[in-house]
Design a protein around this motif. Structure first.
Motif, mmCIF file in Angstrom:
data_model
loop_
_atom_site.group_PDB
_atom_site.id
_atom_site.type_symbol
_atom_site.label_atom_id
_atom_site.label_comp_id
_atom_site.label_asym_id
_atom_site.label_seq_id
_atom_site.Cartn_x
_atom_site.Cartn_y
_atom_site.Cartn_z
ATOM 1 N N GLY A 63 0.819 -1.197 0.000
ATOM 2 C CA GLY A 63 0.000 0.000 0.000
ATOM 3 C C GLY A 63 0.854 1.249 0.000
ATOM 4 O O GLY A 63 1.844 1.322 0.730
ATOM 5 N N VAL A 64 0.469 2.210 -0.837
ATOM 6 C CA VAL A 64 1.209 3.468 -0.921
ATOM 7 C C VAL A 64 0.249 4.647 -0.775
ATOM 8 O O VAL A 64 -0.893 4.590 -1.235
ATOM 9 N N HIS A 65 0.738 5.680 -0.133
ATOM 10 C CA HIS A 65 -0.058 6.890 0.076
ATOM 11 C C HIS A 65 -0.036 7.761 -1.166
ATOM 12 O O HIS A 65 1.038 8.061 -1.701
ATOM 13 N N ILE A 66 -1.205 8.190 -1.570
ATOM 14 C CA ILE A 66 -1.286 9.114 -2.695
ATOM 15 C C ILE A 66 -0.578 10.426 -2.352
ATOM 16 O O ILE A 66 -0.019 11.091 -3.219
ATOM 17 N N VAL A 112 2.566 -8.457 -6.896
ATOM 18 C CA VAL A 112 1.789 -8.377 -5.656
ATOM 19 C C VAL A 112 0.580 -7.474 -5.870
ATOM 20 O O VAL A 112 0.495 -6.766 -6.870
ATOM 21 N N LYS A 113 -0.334 -7.508 -4.927
ATOM 22 C CA LYS A 113 -1.529 -6.672 -5.028
ATOM 23 C C LYS A 113 -1.192 -5.236 -4.650
ATOM 24 O O LYS A 113 -0.356 -4.986 -3.785
ATOM 25 N N ALA A 114 -1.865 -4.320 -5.319
ATOM 26 C CA ALA A 114 -1.634 -2.887 -5.101
ATOM 27 C C ALA A 114 -2.760 -2.292 -4.274
ATOM 28 O O ALA A 114 -3.932 -2.564 -4.516
ATOM 29 N N GLU A 115 -2.354 -1.457 -3.330
ATOM 30 C CA GLU A 115 -3.303 -0.762 -2.458
ATOM 31 C C GLU A 115 -2.961 0.723 -2.466
ATOM 32 O O GLU A 115 -1.802 1.094 -2.333
ATOM 33 N N VAL A 116 -3.969 1.561 -2.641
ATOM 34 C CA VAL A 116 -3.760 2.997 -2.521
ATOM 35 C C VAL A 116 -4.301 3.415 -1.158
ATOM 36 O O VAL A 116 -5.321 2.894 -0.700
ATOM 37 N N VAL A 117 -3.586 4.325 -0.513
ATOM 38 C CA VAL A 117 -3.933 4.760 0.844
ATOM 39 C C VAL A 117 -4.154 6.266 0.825
ATOM 40 O O VAL A 117 -3.394 7.000 0.171
ATOM 41 N N ILE A 118 -5.196 6.707 1.553
ATOM 42 C CA ILE A 118 -5.422 8.147 1.693
ATOM 43 C C ILE A 118 -5.537 8.512 3.176
ATOM 44 O O ILE A 118 -6.044 7.744 3.984
ATOM 45 N N ASN A 119 -5.045 9.690 3.478
ATOM 46 C CA ASN A 119 -5.137 10.246 4.826
ATOM 47 C C ASN A 119 -6.555 10.737 5.087
ATOM 48 O O ASN A 119 -7.312 10.993 4.145
ATOM 49 N N GLN A 165 -7.169 -2.892 -3.636
ATOM 50 C CA GLN A 165 -7.891 -2.420 -2.464
ATOM 51 C C GLN A 165 -7.486 -0.999 -2.108
ATOM 52 O O GLN A 165 -6.480 -0.490 -2.585
ATOM 53 N N VAL A 166 -8.318 -0.397 -1.253
ATOM 54 C CA VAL A 166 -8.116 0.979 -0.803
ATOM 55 C C VAL A 166 -8.081 0.958 0.715
ATOM 56 O O VAL A 166 -8.876 0.270 1.353
ATOM 57 N N LEU A 167 -7.149 1.705 1.287
ATOM 58 C CA LEU A 167 -7.086 1.881 2.732
ATOM 59 C C LEU A 167 -7.361 3.357 3.018
ATOM 60 O O LEU A 167 -6.630 4.234 2.533
ATOM 61 N N VAL A 168 -8.434 3.610 3.764
ATOM 62 C CA VAL A 168 -8.779 4.967 4.167
ATOM 63 C C VAL A 168 -8.373 5.095 5.635
ATOM 64 O O VAL A 168 -8.941 4.428 6.496
ATOM 65 N N MET A 169 -7.381 5.925 5.880
ATOM 66 C CA MET A 169 -6.898 6.112 7.241
ATOM 67 C C MET A 169 -7.967 6.820 8.060
ATOM 68 O O MET A 169 -8.621 7.741 7.577
ATOM 69 N N THR A 170 -8.113 6.411 9.309
ATOM 70 C CA THR A 170 -9.047 7.078 10.205
ATOM 71 C C THR A 170 -8.315 8.037 11.148
ATOM 72 O O THR A 170 -8.940 8.807 11.847
ATOM 73 N N VAL A 171 -6.983 7.955 11.136
ATOM 74 C CA VAL A 171 -6.134 8.884 11.891
ATOM 75 C C VAL A 171 -5.006 9.300 10.967
ATOM 76 O O VAL A 171 -4.678 8.619 10.003
ATOM 77 N N ASP A 172 -4.393 10.432 11.271
ATOM 78 C CA ASP A 172 -3.232 10.839 10.479
ATOM 79 C C ASP A 172 -2.102 9.839 10.677
ATOM 80 O O ASP A 172 -1.878 9.359 11.807
ATOM 81 N N PRO A 173 -1.382 9.497 9.615
ATOM 82 C CA PRO A 173 -0.345 8.484 9.736
ATOM 83 C C PRO A 173 0.772 8.923 10.701
ATOM 84 O O PRO A 173 1.082 10.089 10.820
#
Length: 138
Positions: free
Chosen positions: A84-87, A105-112, A129-137
């Motif tokens: 997973g990488v942060h936009i 491998v599978k790619a995941e985009v992450v947003i703050n 997949q997408v990871l939506v952060m619920t707290v600031d990293p």
């Protein structure tokens, strides 16, 4: 929605044992921090490689790093199943996501939390997949 335990809260002196304690979870979330994108410094590909023989779980490596393109190959070779990488952390999100897929491998985009979901609209066809952060990293 999937919930995965994170090894960030593990006892690092007992990391192998801690990973085995959560082996019933399908995913293991591994937070990678570089001390630049976030203040903290955590694991590198060597930790993923050391843990891989001891777990059949999906290793979801969440790169909270600047210039994530530098690390894709190393984490893929170490045994990551998802990267997973942060936009917000790269100027070349399309390129990085393509590198992840090319590494097999599978790619995941992450947003703050403060990043609008619309910011990832164009890359959704490239990700698994997408990871939506619920707290600031960090």
């Amino acid at each position: 929605m999937k919930i995965a335990p994170s090894i960030l809260s593990a006892d690092f002196a007992e990391l192998k044992t801690e990973v085995k304690r959560v082996e019933n979870a399908p995913y293991l979330h591994i937070d990678i921090m570089d001390g630049q994108f976030v203040d903290n410094l955590t694991f590198g590909p060597n930790v993923v490689k050391a843990l891989r023989p001891h777990s059949s779980q999906v290793f979801d490596c969440h790169l909270m790093v600047i210039n994530s393109e530098k690390y894709i190959k190393a984490f893929a070779q170490a045994g990551a199943d998802i990267i997973g990488v942060h936009i917000e952390a790269t100027a070349h999100i399309h390129r990085v996501l393509s590198q992840i897929k090319q590494a097999g491998v599978k790619a995941e985009v992450v947003i703050n939390p403060g990043t609008p979901v619309a910011a990832i609209k164009e890359v959704l066809p490239l990700v698994d997949q997408v990871l939506v952060m619920t707290v600031d990293p960090g």
